[in-house]
Motif scaffolding. Structure first.
Motif: not given
Length: 213
Positions: A62-69, A117-138
């Protein structure tokens, strides 16, 4: 679908009833009303979190579907994706195709990315954002999320797809202003120079001398 599969994210989050202790009379676990446990479909032994019954699961697909949209057909290239902490945090990154909107700062080319990005641990909502950071790790994920100027949407765990698409559209509209501001800030930082005394002062504050008997 290929991105989810190659990144090892092709699993669902499954809700399970929650029990605590044993009922001495029946010998069975005592049901905990109002809560449920979230586990990985492919690793049932991995409990991702304990959440309330009202918590809505947003699956990785579902998160990927949001990215497509959000990016539209041909507007981006999927770049990186992964799961952290056994799947409690998930991220997907796309490189946005914006001809003429890359920036060279101190000899390094910076590109705009779209992060979901989203969390399955109850701590984070689904976030969609622009960034200049290439995310590869925590660390890089934390750096991207810490940028308070980045246009973003934050969506509570719900299956209302129409809401996700509408909010993603608003993020796209704010993208150009964000990256212009990022470029200006980065160029300002590159022009700053420090003296040897300033460098020593910073080092002393970061690593103060410790007296040892």
């Amino acid at each position: 679908e290929e991105m989810v599969r190659f990144a090892g994210l092709d699993w669902n989050v499954i809700p399970k009833p929650l029990f605590a202790g044993l009922d001495e009379a029946t010998g069975y676990g005592v049901s905990v009303p109002g809560f449920k446990a979230l586990v990985r479909e492919d690793r049932p032994a991995v409990t991702l979190s304990v959440v309330s019954e009202s918590y809505g699961i947003i699956q990785n697909a579902d998160a990927l579907t949001l990215l497509d949209a959000a990016v539209g057909e041909g507007s981006a290239v999927y770049h990186t994706a992964g799961a952290l902490d056994e799947g409690r945090q998930v991220f997907l990154l796309a490189e946005v195709n914006t001809p003429g909107h890359t920036w060279t700062i101190a000899g390094e080319t910076h590109k705009p990315y779209l992060l979901v990005t989203t969390g399955h641990d109850g701590t984070r909502s689904l976030v969609c954002m622009f960034t200049a950071v290439r995310v590869v790790c925590n660390n890089t994920l934390s750096a991207a999320l810490a940028d308070g100027r980045s246009p973003r949407i934050t969506i509570r765990h719900t299956r209302n797809a129409q809401e996700r698409v509408k909010q993603a559209t608003r993020v796209l509209a704010a993208a150009r202003d964000y990256f212009k501001g990022f470029s200006e800030s980065a160029l300002t930082l590159c022009k700053k120079h420090m003296s040897g005394d300033q460098a020593c002062e910073i080092t002393d504050r970061l690593f103060p001398a410790v007296k040892v008997d």
